[in-house]
Design a protein around this motif. Sequence first.
Motif, PDB file in Angstrom:
ATOM      1  N   GLU A 119       6.011   3.268   0.998  1.00 28.51           N
ATOM      2  CA  GLU A 119       5.035   2.223   1.345  1.00 28.51           C
ATOM      3  C   GLU A 119       5.517   0.953   1.435  1.00 28.51           C
ATOM      4  O   GLU A 119       5.328   0.020   2.039  1.00 28.51           O
ATOM      5  N   ASN A 120       6.217   0.455   0.133  1.00 28.24           N
ATOM      6  CA  ASN A 120       6.612  -0.958  -0.397  1.00 28.24           C
ATOM      7  C   ASN A 120       8.126  -0.919  -0.414  1.00 28.24           C
ATOM      8  O   ASN A 120       8.457  -2.175  -0.746  1.00 28.24           O
ATOM      9  N   ASN A 121       8.938  -0.004  -0.264  1.00 29.15           N
ATOM     10  CA  ASN A 121      10.481  -0.063  -0.530  1.00 29.15           C
ATOM     11  C   ASN A 121      10.536  -0.748  -1.761  1.00 29.15           C
ATOM     12  O   ASN A 121      11.478  -1.198  -2.504  1.00 29.15           O
ATOM     13  N   ASN A 122       9.666  -0.109  -2.749  1.00 34.42           N
ATOM     14  CA  ASN A 122       9.604  -0.490  -4.155  1.00 34.42           C
ATOM     15  C   ASN A 122       9.779   0.810  -4.942  1.00 34.42           C
ATOM     16  O   ASN A 122       9.052   1.621  -5.429  1.00 34.42           O
ATOM     17  N   TRP A 123      11.090   1.150  -5.274  1.00 37.55           N
ATOM     18  CA  TRP A 123      11.431   2.226  -5.875  1.00 37.55           C
ATOM     19  C   TRP A 123      11.214   2.488  -7.693  1.00 37.55           C
ATOM     20  O   TRP A 123      11.420   3.446  -8.204  1.00 37.55           O
ATOM     21  N   SER A 124      10.698   1.380  -8.123  1.00 38.84           N
ATOM     22  CA  SER A 124      10.297   1.458  -9.520  1.00 38.84           C
ATOM     23  C   SER A 124       9.036   0.929  -9.724  1.00 38.84           C
ATOM     24  O   SER A 124       8.569   1.005 -11.051  1.00 38.84           O
ATOM     25  N   GLY A 125       8.155   0.979  -8.827  1.00 35.20           N
ATOM     26  CA  GLY A 125       6.637   0.540  -8.976  1.00 35.20           C
ATOM     27  C   GLY A 125       6.211  -0.909  -9.622  1.00 35.20           C
ATOM     28  O   GLY A 125       5.369  -1.042 -10.519  1.00 35.20           O
ATOM     29  N   TYR A 137       1.163  -3.517  -6.026  1.00 34.73           N
ATOM     30  CA  TYR A 137       2.553  -3.234  -6.201  1.00 34.73           C
ATOM     31  C   TYR A 137       3.273  -4.366  -5.450  1.00 34.73           C
ATOM     32  O   TYR A 137       2.501  -5.077  -4.437  1.00 34.73           O
ATOM     33  N   MET A 138       4.359  -4.875  -5.715  1.00 37.14           N
ATOM     34  CA  MET A 138       5.345  -5.602  -4.925  1.00 37.14           C
ATOM     35  C   MET A 138       5.768  -4.870  -3.479  1.00 37.14           C
ATOM     36  O   MET A 138       6.056  -3.863  -3.422  1.00 37.14           O
ATOM     37  N   ARG A 139       5.871  -5.759  -2.436  1.00 39.54           N
ATOM     38  CA  ARG A 139       6.404  -4.928  -1.213  1.00 39.54           C
ATOM     39  C   ARG A 139       7.606  -5.755  -0.989  1.00 39.54           C
ATOM     40  O   ARG A 139       7.607  -7.005  -0.897  1.00 39.54           O
ATOM     41  N   TYR A 140       8.730  -5.061  -0.656  1.00 42.69           N
ATOM     42  CA  TYR A 140      10.163  -5.419  -0.472  1.00 42.69           C
ATOM     43  C   TYR A 140      10.151  -5.626   0.978  1.00 42.69           C
ATOM     44  O   TYR A 140      10.120  -4.207   1.583  1.00 42.69           O
TER      45      TYR A 140
END
Length: 482
Positions: free
Chosen positions: A50-56, A85-88
């Motif tokens: 959802e966020n392109n955030n692979w490490s939460g 979470y951060m979204r990239y």
Amino acid sequence: MELNYNGVTLPSDMIGYLVKVAKSLNVPPSYLITKLHFEGIWGKSEVARENNNWSGMTWTGDPNRPSGIVVSKGSARPKNEGGHYMRYKSVDEFLTDWTYLIRRGGIYKVADSATFDEAVKGMFKVGGAKYDYAASGFDHYSKGMKARRQAINRANNGALDKLDNAKGLIKGVSKTVTVTAKQVLDVARGLIGATKYGATHKKLINDYNKVTPRPVSYAVKYDDDWCDAFVTVVADRAGATSLIGRECGVERHKSIFKQKNIWLGLVKPQAGDIVIWRWDGNRNGFANHIGFVESVSGNTITTIEGNTFKGGVSQVGRNTYAWNAQSIQGYARPKYGTTKVTPEATAKNENKVSKHFVVTIDNLRAFQEPTATSKLVENIKRDYVKNIDVTVESEGYLWGGWISSADGKRRYTTLQTLDGKRKFVDLKDGTISHGGETYTEYLALQEKVSDDQPVGGDTPKVGKGQVEIDGTVYDVELKETK
């Protein structure tokens, strides 16, 4: 090579990227590979998708990350944790931000860890970090990481062990080597007797010219003075370019020595020092000649010089002088010892180009490698110009690379995002002789180098409508201002 665990695959291109980052940080590759599975199942967790955030990574409220990446508020964290979470914008931008956190000199002590366990420990206060990486604490996080590494390793026939123990997997990663005065002098000795216009001399000049962009964009000719081209190529062949720099003009090379803080002036030299002469004895005048100090005996030095005359023939030869002879302006002492040497070929996706760019943002960062996790070596101001000889696609950006004439090291900077939506420079075809000036100054001077570009120890001939700057003659176009 791929890695598979619990139905999820980490592709070869991502493995290659992580291995390269690991080498730049001097940590085991298995640490980065395991961490991405432990925290985001290699991009397959719901948060990652959802966020392109692979490490939460958690949203802080500030979209501007210290890495230079811009993020937005992403999906909500679990209710018992709160926040978001951060979204990239892309996985590439996530990786840039994620690896920036564990850079050398940051808040974590991960870099230069010899083992997997040491790297994990460096993420917590117990290992020297300023803050704990995870709220669960070191013991809980460490046990989980160890178990996950073991499981991935077993499922892939020991592949993580092989990656951690492999050497030289990725071309272009800096390696530590030792360059000594003896090594430099051995190269110089091997050229003694080479005469101007001979095969060895022509190869030396060709080797000087093939490293681009060339100092002051000048291609040395076979009939030019070649004492400084000799010094430069000896340094190149000995792996000491970063210690000595590259030039074909002695006065400009002296300026490089001063910039590198190795110019000593007139002091008693040592073997391996670089000696500069001014034939009329003016120690503050324009330098005429350059060579290496091979040995020192009492007050006498023996030198090895290119373009010295024996029997009326220009050649590489030995000479002797008093160390403080009136004709000697002084000495430079390269910092022989351990240094970083980066191979010329850095990546398979490198493209040879002949271009220059003009910086269009306030400060443009340049790195040792085409990755933001490598060492930051320069900040280039708006309106400044660089000639580049390669472009590389990496981390979602088009990078430009060049060899700095100041220290002989290759550098890279981001030119634009691969989608072209964000541009940091105005990229143009061809190279220009900008002399380190801004583009505005270049246009004002027209930066047209005179045909009698001084090389070796030639004194610049400054005519009407010309100006000499640091040993280079430029034609000036005068414009009336209102």
